[in-house]
Design a protein around this motif. Structure first.
Motif, mmCIF file in Angstrom:
data_model
loop_
_atom_site.group_PDB
_atom_site.id
_atom_site.type_symbol
_atom_site.label_atom_id
_atom_site.label_comp_id
_atom_site.label_asym_id
_atom_site.label_seq_id
_atom_site.Cartn_x
_atom_site.Cartn_y
_atom_site.Cartn_z
ATOM 1 N N GLN A 14 34.706 3.044 81.724
ATOM 2 C CA GLN A 14 33.931 2.606 80.567
ATOM 3 C C GLN A 14 33.802 1.089 80.566
ATOM 4 O OE1 GLN A 14 36.032 4.210 77.208
ATOM 5 N NE2 GLN A 14 34.997 6.188 77.342
ATOM 6 N N GLN A 15 34.863 0.420 80.925
ATOM 7 C CA GLN A 15 34.855 -1.047 80.951
ATOM 8 C C GLN A 15 33.818 -1.574 81.945
ATOM 9 O OE1 GLN A 15 36.537 -3.102 78.876
ATOM 10 N NE2 GLN A 15 35.429 -4.790 79.804
ATOM 11 N N ARG A 16 33.767 -0.968 83.128
ATOM 12 C CA ARG A 16 32.814 -1.413 84.151
ATOM 13 C C ARG A 16 31.371 -1.205 83.675
ATOM 14 N NH1 ARG A 16 32.583 -5.287 87.147
ATOM 15 N NH2 ARG A 16 30.465 -5.262 87.820
ATOM 16 N N LEU A 38 26.192 -3.409 81.560
ATOM 17 C CA LEU A 38 25.109 -3.350 80.575
ATOM 18 C C LEU A 38 25.263 -4.343 79.438
ATOM 19 C CD1 LEU A 38 24.659 0.517 80.387
ATOM 20 C CD2 LEU A 38 23.313 -1.142 81.681
ATOM 21 N N ASN A 39 26.258 -5.217 79.562
ATOM 22 C CA ASN A 39 26.511 -6.221 78.535
ATOM 23 C C ASN A 39 26.739 -5.574 77.156
ATOM 24 O OD1 ASN A 39 26.949 -8.889 77.793
ATOM 25 N ND2 ASN A 39 24.839 -9.147 77.097
ATOM 26 N N LEU A 40 27.583 -4.535 77.183
ATOM 27 C CA LEU A 40 27.959 -3.832 75.969
ATOM 28 C C LEU A 40 29.461 -3.943 75.772
ATOM 29 C CD1 LEU A 40 25.898 -0.554 76.503
ATOM 30 C CD2 LEU A 40 25.364 -2.389 74.902
ATOM 31 N N LYS A 46 17.215 0.587 72.227
ATOM 32 C CA LYS A 46 17.338 -0.385 73.324
ATOM 33 C C LYS A 46 18.475 0.008 74.269
ATOM 34 C CE LYS A 46 15.364 -4.374 71.003
ATOM 35 N NZ LYS A 46 15.581 -5.747 70.550
ATOM 36 N N THR A 47 19.559 0.494 73.713
ATOM 37 C CA THR A 47 20.688 0.929 74.529
ATOM 38 C C THR A 47 20.323 2.187 75.307
ATOM 39 O OG1 THR A 47 22.234 -0.047 72.949
ATOM 40 C CG2 THR A 47 23.127 1.590 74.489
ATOM 41 N N LEU A 48 19.604 3.111 74.679
ATOM 42 C CA LEU A 48 19.162 4.317 75.382
ATOM 43 C C LEU A 48 18.273 3.961 76.573
ATOM 44 C CD1 LEU A 48 18.348 6.722 72.415
ATOM 45 C CD2 LEU A 48 20.253 6.909 74.042
ATOM 46 N N ILE A 49 17.390 3.017 76.375
ATOM 47 C CA ILE A 49 16.517 2.576 77.476
ATOM 48 C C ILE A 49 17.357 1.958 78.587
ATOM 49 C CG2 ILE A 49 14.725 0.908 78.129
ATOM 50 C CD1 ILE A 49 13.516 1.432 75.297
ATOM 51 N N LEU A 52 20.528 2.483 79.319
ATOM 52 C CA LEU A 52 21.304 3.534 79.993
ATOM 53 C C LEU A 52 20.411 4.379 80.897
ATOM 54 C CD1 LEU A 52 23.517 4.641 76.973
ATOM 55 C CD2 LEU A 52 24.352 3.580 79.091
ATOM 56 N N SER A 53 19.250 4.728 80.401
ATOM 57 C CA SER A 53 18.291 5.513 81.172
ATOM 58 C C SER A 53 17.885 4.766 82.440
ATOM 59 C CB SER A 53 17.067 5.802 80.302
ATOM 60 O OG SER A 53 16.053 6.419 81.035
#
Length: 68
Positions: free
Chosen positions: A14-16, A21-23, A41-44, A46-47
């Motif tokens: 999860q950390q990587r 993704l700068n999350l 924006k996060t869904l995009i 991740l997709s």
């Protein structure tokens, strides 16, 4: 959401993924557990990162085809 499945298929922590993704790692954990829903924006992001459709990511289809 298929996030955990996709992340594990890439052998990522999860950390990587959060770094890529700068999350925040905590956000990734909450998305995976269903405690929190990702914004559009996060869904995009991740997709795009996993090269799958948002519908696949959200388990609306079993077809991972990425459309542009």
């Amino acid at each position: 959401m298929r996030l955990k499945e996709l992340r594990k298929s890439k052998r990522m922590t999860q950390q990587r993924l959060a770094i890529e993704l700068n999350l925040n790692q905590n956000s990734i954990s909450r998305y995976e557990s269903g405690e929190r829903e990702a914004d559009y924006k996060t869904l995009i992001a991740l997709s795009d990162y996993f090269h799958v459709s948002i519908d696949y990511l959200l388990e609306r289809t079993d077809n991972p085809t990425f459309y542009r």
